[in-house]
Design a protein around this motif. Structure first.
Motif, short mmCIF file in Angstrom:
data_model
loop_
_atom_site.label_atom_id
_atom_site.label_comp_id
_atom_site.label_asym_id
_atom_site.label_seq_id
_atom_site.Cartn_x
_atom_site.Cartn_y
_atom_site.Cartn_z
N ASP A 205 -6.10 17.18 8.66
CA ASP A 205 -4.89 17.10 9.49
C ASP A 205 -5.26 16.72 10.92
OD1 ASP A 205 -6.15 19.56 9.64
OD2 ASP A 205 -4.40 20.47 10.58
N ARG B 83 4.92 16.18 16.34
CA ARG B 83 4.30 16.98 17.39
C ARG B 83 5.00 18.33 17.53
NH1 ARG B 83 1.37 15.86 22.39
NH2 ARG B 83 1.17 13.73 21.75
N ALA C 58 -4.88 6.91 3.40
CA ALA C 58 -4.03 7.33 4.51
C ALA C 58 -4.75 7.13 5.83
CB ALA C 58 -3.61 8.78 4.33
N LEU D 234 -2.60 6.48 19.14
CA LEU D 234 -1.55 5.47 19.07
C LEU D 234 -0.78 5.33 20.37
CD1 LEU D 234 -0.44 3.43 17.10
CD2 LEU D 234 1.33 5.04 16.53
N PRO D 235 -0.34 6.44 21.02
CA PRO D 235 0.33 6.27 22.32
C PRO D 235 -0.55 5.57 23.35
CG PRO D 235 0.73 8.46 21.49
CD PRO D 235 -0.27 7.85 20.57
N VAL E 295 0.84 -1.20 0.00
CA VAL E 295 0.00 0.00 0.00
C VAL E 295 0.87 1.24 0.00
CG1 VAL E 295 -1.60 1.33 1.38
CG2 VAL E 295 -2.01 -1.05 1.06
N ILE F 129 -1.15 22.65 18.40
CA ILE F 129 -1.45 21.81 19.57
C ILE F 129 -0.89 22.47 20.82
CG2 ILE F 129 -0.86 19.64 20.69
CD1 ILE F 129 -1.43 18.23 18.19
N ILE G 144 6.51 10.46 15.87
CA ILE G 144 5.45 11.12 16.64
C ILE G 144 5.99 12.39 17.27
CG2 ILE G 144 4.01 10.90 18.69
CD1 ILE G 144 3.62 8.01 18.04
N MET H 138 8.88 4.27 16.14
CA MET H 138 7.53 4.81 16.15
C MET H 138 7.46 6.10 16.93
SD MET H 138 4.12 2.74 17.05
CE MET H 138 4.29 3.02 18.78
N VAL I 113 -0.56 1.87 22.50
CA VAL I 113 0.71 1.22 22.86
C VAL I 113 0.78 1.05 24.38
CG1 VAL I 113 3.19 1.51 22.88
CG2 VAL I 113 1.93 2.00 20.83
N ILE J 159 -5.04 3.29 6.62
CA ILE J 159 -3.78 2.69 7.07
C ILE J 159 -3.50 3.10 8.51
CG2 ILE J 159 -1.30 2.63 6.72
CD1 ILE J 159 -1.77 3.09 3.82
N GLU K 31 -3.67 13.62 12.89
CA GLU K 31 -2.99 13.94 14.14
C GLU K 31 -3.64 13.22 15.32
OE1 GLU K 31 -2.63 18.18 14.88
OE2 GLU K 31 -0.99 18.13 13.44
N PHE L 142 0.94 3.99 -2.82
CA PHE L 142 0.61 5.33 -2.37
C PHE L 142 1.64 6.33 -2.89
CE2 PHE L 142 -0.31 8.26 1.19
CZ PHE L 142 -1.69 8.25 1.06
N GLU M 39 -5.95 1.48 10.98
CA GLU M 39 -5.84 0.03 11.06
C GLU M 39 -4.88 -0.38 12.18
OE1 GLU M 39 -6.46 -2.07 7.12
OE2 GLU M 39 -4.38 -2.42 7.66
N TRP N 198 -2.29 9.58 15.19
CA TRP N 198 -0.88 9.29 15.46
C TRP N 198 -0.41 9.87 16.78
CZ3 TRP N 198 1.84 5.79 12.91
CH2 TRP N 198 1.36 5.39 11.66
N LEU N 199 -0.95 11.02 17.18
CA LEU N 199 -0.44 11.67 18.39
C LEU N 199 -1.25 11.32 19.63
CD1 LEU N 199 0.48 15.20 17.08
CD2 LEU N 199 1.85 13.15 17.18
N ASN N 200 -2.53 11.01 19.48
CA ASN N 200 -3.32 10.75 20.68
C ASN N 200 -3.68 9.27 20.84
OD1 ASN N 200 -3.16 13.45 20.54
ND2 ASN N 200 -5.34 13.85 20.39
#
Lengths: 205, 338
Positions: free
Chosen positions: B305, A199, B153, B316-317, A66, A205, A195, A191, B320, B156, B309, A70, B159, B312-314
């Motif tokens: 965006d 950020r 995007a 995903l952490p 992918v 933010i 990030i 990973m 994990v 992915i 964001e 892409f 997922e 990936w920033l909120n």
């Protein structure tokens, strides 16, 4: 039936592998690459190595291909440029032949090879024995169904299916535990750093 | 002898075919009713009547819609890649329908009790991306292409969250098999110990099926209709069916993973002809279908965006962190199931 399917899938893998190199349009090339992965995964699943086959689809088709697709779709590639450079590739054909034959020689010296392992030839032999059975009217039981590879009713396949993951896990966690931990830390770092970078760059933010 | 084997094979094939049809037809019907549920419910949220003329309460509206779409003219852009243009909707529909092959509708009521069921589902959901990507690229249109890039995007990225949430459920059961997962929820549904995981799981399936607030690829104000802008008539129906089929499928998988699947209090367990278990699974699925539409009626669409964001920033952490926390608890109290 199953043998025939395995042959078709193996042929499909090789055929689409060739088409990956020969197709002019890069997007079409990646689509054939996906076809290679899917065919190989089907081949592995029919051989009874279901876990590896499915992880092929998840990892290679679902993530890596992918990303290839892409990026190739987003880059503005002019087809005419590719067609021009395409004619230059043929002058490197002797080099490719040399490297390819060396590779094949090395592979054949490593892997023990016999004609019985080539499924096309053994299928031919099977066909001959079948014909013999038809003509001489002797009873030969050679029908094996596709669903024997999938169907969990058969005790053998359930055994293998469970043992596969457990066997892989056993090997990984007992003998390669430290390497696994190191790899996972590397992946975690890989990973965390994007990030962190993204950020920092974003101001809202 | 050989003749006998042949007839056996044919009978086997026929039985398999009937099995598949027995699952597929109700699924397609449920997809049709999902569309009418969505329209009626949205109407109720917005204090309208909604479709109400075709059949009683407008119940035949989806069939009328489908007939209309089939009778329309198929328009194919002359500059498009014809093969991929047709392949994209077909593959999307096939991959979203294939997921029903391993759903257990009751005790032992499944097409295939596949021991790697969850991995199969994940593989299919990752294959579903290709239909969208091909549809956008082959149509040779800017809007369709942008829509498909956005959608891919997002899919992915989310997922990752989806598979980590499912991984946590697997940690609690120790098996990839759907039936084992359901059976291990007899004491308590996984939504109780894993409520935070369920919340980010549900957010990620909203993004996986690209529903509001994450339906960026069909943001009508920016892109005409997203990746299926150029698709018309029957091939558009395929996309439509695929979208709603995946909504129903993911609702069903949510019910199985977190809400005990066909499990219910002792009251409903009986030995009669009517299988109450699959009705219970259906009811649980309906609740999540309702939630899907409820979110659509309530929440506004995110900016693109913000969408990425947020993932990936909120999310995903957090995912994990839970992947580290849950096995630690399992090991610390020595309650791992294996």
């Amino acid at each position: 039936m199953k043998n025939l399917l395995i042959d078709i899938l193996a042929f499909g893998t090789l055929f689409s592998g060739v088409l990956v190199i020969t197709s002019k349009n890069p997007v079409i090339a990646v689509i054939f690459l996906i076809s290679v992965f899917v065919n190989a995964a089907g081949y592995l699943i029919l051989l009874g190595i279901g876990f590896i086959g499915i992880s092929y689809i998840i990892v290679y088709v679902g993530a890596i291909a992918v990303l290839f697709l892409f990026i190739i779709m987003m880059i503005n590639i002019k087809l005419t440029d590719i067609l021009e450079t395409g004619s230059q590739y043929t002058k490197n054909l002797p080099l490719a032949l040399a490297i390819g034959s060396l590779f094949i020689y090395e592979i054949f010296t490593i892997i023990p090879f016999s004609f019985n392992n080539v499924s096309a030839i053994s299928a031919l032999l099977d066909l001959l024995t079948n014909l013999n059975g038809l003509i001489l009217n002797s009873e030969i039981y050679t029908v094996d169904y596709v669903n024997t590879a999938f169907s969990p009713v058969i005790a053998d396949t359930t055994f293998t299916n469970f043992l596969q993951i457990e066997a892989i896990g056993q090997g990984l966690y007992t003998y390669g535990a430290s390497w696994l931990i190191i790899t996972s830390v590397v992946l975690l770092l890989a990973m965390v750093s994007p990030i962190f970078i993204s950020r920092k760059n974003s101001t809202n933010i | 002898m050989i003749n006998n084997n042949l007839t056996l094979t044919i009978i086997n094939l026929l039985i398999n075919l009937i099995d598949v049809l027995l699952v597929l037809l109700p699924v397609l019907l449920s997809v049709a009713f999902m569309t009418i549920i969505e329209r009626k419910q949205l109407a109720a949220h917005q204090r309208r009547v909604g479709p109400n003329t075709t059949g009683y309460y407008g119940i035949l509206q989806p069939f009328a819609d489908a007939l209309k779409l089939i009778l329309k003219e198929t328009v194919i852009p002359s500059q498009s890649n014809k093969v991929l243009f047709y392949l994209a909707p077909i593959s999307t529909l096939i991959f979203s329908l294939l997921g029903w092959g391993i759903i257990p509708f009751g005790e032992g009521l499944t097409l295939s009790d596949f021991s790697l069921g969850i991995l199969y589902t994940l593989a299919l959901s990752s294959l579903g991306v290709y239909g969208i990507l091909f549809a956008g690229w082959s149509a040779n249109s800017k809007y369709a292409f942008l829509g498909s890039l956005r959608s891919t995007a997002a899919m992915i990225s989310y997922e990752l969250i989806l598979s980590s949430a499912i991984l946590i459920v697997i940690l609690l059961t120790g098996s990839f098999n759907f039936t084992t997962i359901i059976e291990s929820q007899q004491a308590v549904w996984f939504v109780v110990p894993l409520l935070p995981v369920f919340i980010f799981y549900f957010i990620s399936i909203l993004a996986e099926t690209s529903r509001t607030p994450f339906d960026l690829q069909e943001a009508e104000s920016e892109l005409v209709a997203g990746f299926f802008t150029e698709h018309s008539s029957i091939i558009f129906v395929f996309f439509f069916l695929a979208e709603y089929s995946s909504i129903v499928l993911f609702s069903c998988i949510t019910a199985i993973l977190f809400f005990g699947g066909y499990n219910a209090p002792e009251l409903f367990i009986n030995e009669s002809v009517i299988n109450l278990q699959s009705i219970i699974l259906g009811l649980k699925t309906c609740i999540f279908c309702f939630l899907f539409v409820w979110f659509r009626a309530t929440l506004p669409r995110l900016r693109y965006d913000q969408l990425i964001e947020f993932c990936w920033l909120n999310l995903l952490p957090v995912a994990v962190a839970f992947i580290i926390l849950v096995p630690s608890i399992l090991v610390a109290f020595d309650i791992a199931p294996y």
